[in-house]
Design an enzyme around this catalytic site. Structure first.
Site, mmCIF file in Angstrom:
data_model
loop_
_atom_site.group_PDB
_atom_site.id
_atom_site.type_symbol
_atom_site.label_atom_id
_atom_site.label_comp_id
_atom_site.label_asym_id
_atom_site.label_seq_id
_atom_site.Cartn_x
_atom_site.Cartn_y
_atom_site.Cartn_z
ATOM 1 N N GLY A 277 0.822 -1.213 0.000
ATOM 2 C CA GLY A 277 0.000 0.000 0.000
ATOM 3 C C GLY A 277 0.849 1.253 0.000
ATOM 4 O O GLY A 277 0.542 2.230 0.686
ATOM 5 N N ALA A 278 1.919 1.242 -0.808
ATOM 6 C CA ALA A 278 2.963 2.267 -0.700
ATOM 7 C C ALA A 278 2.800 3.424 -1.669
ATOM 8 O O ALA A 278 3.714 4.238 -1.799
ATOM 9 C CB ALA A 278 4.329 1.622 -0.891
ATOM 10 N N TYR B 117 -14.634 -4.043 8.937
ATOM 11 C CA TYR B 117 -13.250 -3.548 8.959
ATOM 12 C C TYR B 117 -12.623 -3.782 10.329
ATOM 13 O O TYR B 117 -11.492 -4.276 10.434
ATOM 14 C CB TYR B 117 -13.235 -2.060 8.606
ATOM 15 C CG TYR B 117 -11.915 -1.370 8.850
ATOM 16 C CD1 TYR B 117 -10.835 -1.582 7.992
ATOM 17 C CD2 TYR B 117 -11.731 -0.517 9.939
ATOM 18 C CE1 TYR B 117 -9.619 -0.951 8.208
ATOM 19 C CE2 TYR B 117 -10.526 0.115 10.164
ATOM 20 C CZ TYR B 117 -9.472 -0.103 9.299
ATOM 21 O OH TYR B 117 -8.267 0.517 9.530
ATOM 22 N N ALA B 118 -13.349 -3.438 11.382
ATOM 23 C CA ALA B 118 -12.825 -3.607 12.739
ATOM 24 C C ALA B 118 -12.556 -5.076 13.043
ATOM 25 O O ALA B 118 -11.550 -5.428 13.670
ATOM 26 C CB ALA B 118 -13.800 -3.025 13.753
ATOM 27 N N ALA C 134 -11.774 -7.423 10.883
ATOM 28 C CA ALA C 134 -10.579 -7.838 10.140
ATOM 29 C C ALA C 134 -9.311 -7.386 10.855
ATOM 30 O O ALA C 134 -8.327 -8.125 10.932
ATOM 31 C CB ALA C 134 -10.626 -7.281 8.719
#
Length: 264
Positions: free
Chosen positions: A14-15, A153-154, A156
């Protein structure tokens, strides 16, 4: 302080922007060789960084990225699993347990958990061949603050925390340290882009986007600092945890959240 990162090989997912770009730049500035992984190349990377185009929703992509690091630089010492947040095509926040369906849950876990699991699986044998290494997983304060907002999301990120601790226990004796950085709300395009979190919150808060970023969100999340976190502040924590100077830190969760998490 010399972080003793010169010549080490780091892979950052994710850079292309935000936290990942800040991490890639910081590690390169400290002398590391950086493999920057993202779907597309974003902000300008420093000279010691090599961009690898990869969609981490592809189950084979993390292993290919690790293989590229070995090909380019002869091994891997540092893995930063930063890719996460809203998967492609998803906007957060979303409220309510019943809101995401099965496919959305799967997509959220593919991006925020399984991509990291696959990268760790590929990195561990390479690190063992080098006598050890450091893995830093970017998590979230939401992992330990259950609620109706962004429940998938939380969940995960909570699973990512568990995996991080488990891998640190198994491979710590062999020289691989694993830590998490739990970020609070960070001023990235997750917030600032069109249709992003700031605009979504503005819609139900009766405010405009800029006031959400400057005031509404910090107040809503009870940030002691009164502002969203800067990506560089996350990158600085990652660099320290990646460094041999943190040799006795493993299985830890490092908070960079503006004081959002109140629990002991």
């Amino acid at each position: 302080m010399d972080l003793q990162l010169s010549g080490r090989v780091a892979l950052v997912t994710g850079a292309s922007k935000g936290i990942g770009l800040a991490v890639a730049r910081t590690l390169a500035e400290e002398g590391a060789h950086v493999v920057a992984v993202s779907r597309t190349s974003g902000g300008e990377l420093p000279g010691k960084a090599v961009h690898v185009a990869a969609d981490l929703m592809d189950p084979q992509a993390p292993a290919r990225a690790v293989a590229r690091a070995v090909e380019e630089f002869g091994g891997l010492d540092i893995l930063v699993n930063n890719a996460g947040g809203p998967p492609p095509g998803v906007s957060l926040p979303r409220v309510g347990f019943l809101t995401p369906d099965d496919a959305e849950w799967q997509k959220m876990f593919d991006f925020n958990l399984f991509s990291a699991v696959r990268a760790i699986r590929a990195a561990v044998p390479v690190m063992l061949n080098r006598g050890g290494g450091s893995i830093v997983n970017i998590s979230s304060t939401m992992a330990v603050q259950p609620g109706a907002m962004n429940v998938d999301y939380a969940a995960a990120k909570a699973a990512l925390n568990h995996v991080s601790k488990a891998v640190s226990e198994e491979y710590g004796p062999q020289g691989i340290r694993v830590n998490t950085v739990s970020a609070g709300p960070v001023l990235t395009d997750w917030w600032t882009k069109k249709g992003g979190a700031a605009e979504i919150i503005a819609g139900f808060a009766g405010a405009d986007r800029d006031s959400v970023i400057a005031q509404v969100a910090p107040e809503m999340m009870r940030l002691v600092t009164g502002r969203l976190v800067d990506p560089q502040e996350i990158a600085d924590a990652v660099a320290l945890l990646a460094s041999p100077r943190s040799g006795s830190t493993t299985g830890a969760d490092f908070l960079v959240d503006g004081g959002a998490r109140k629990e002991m």
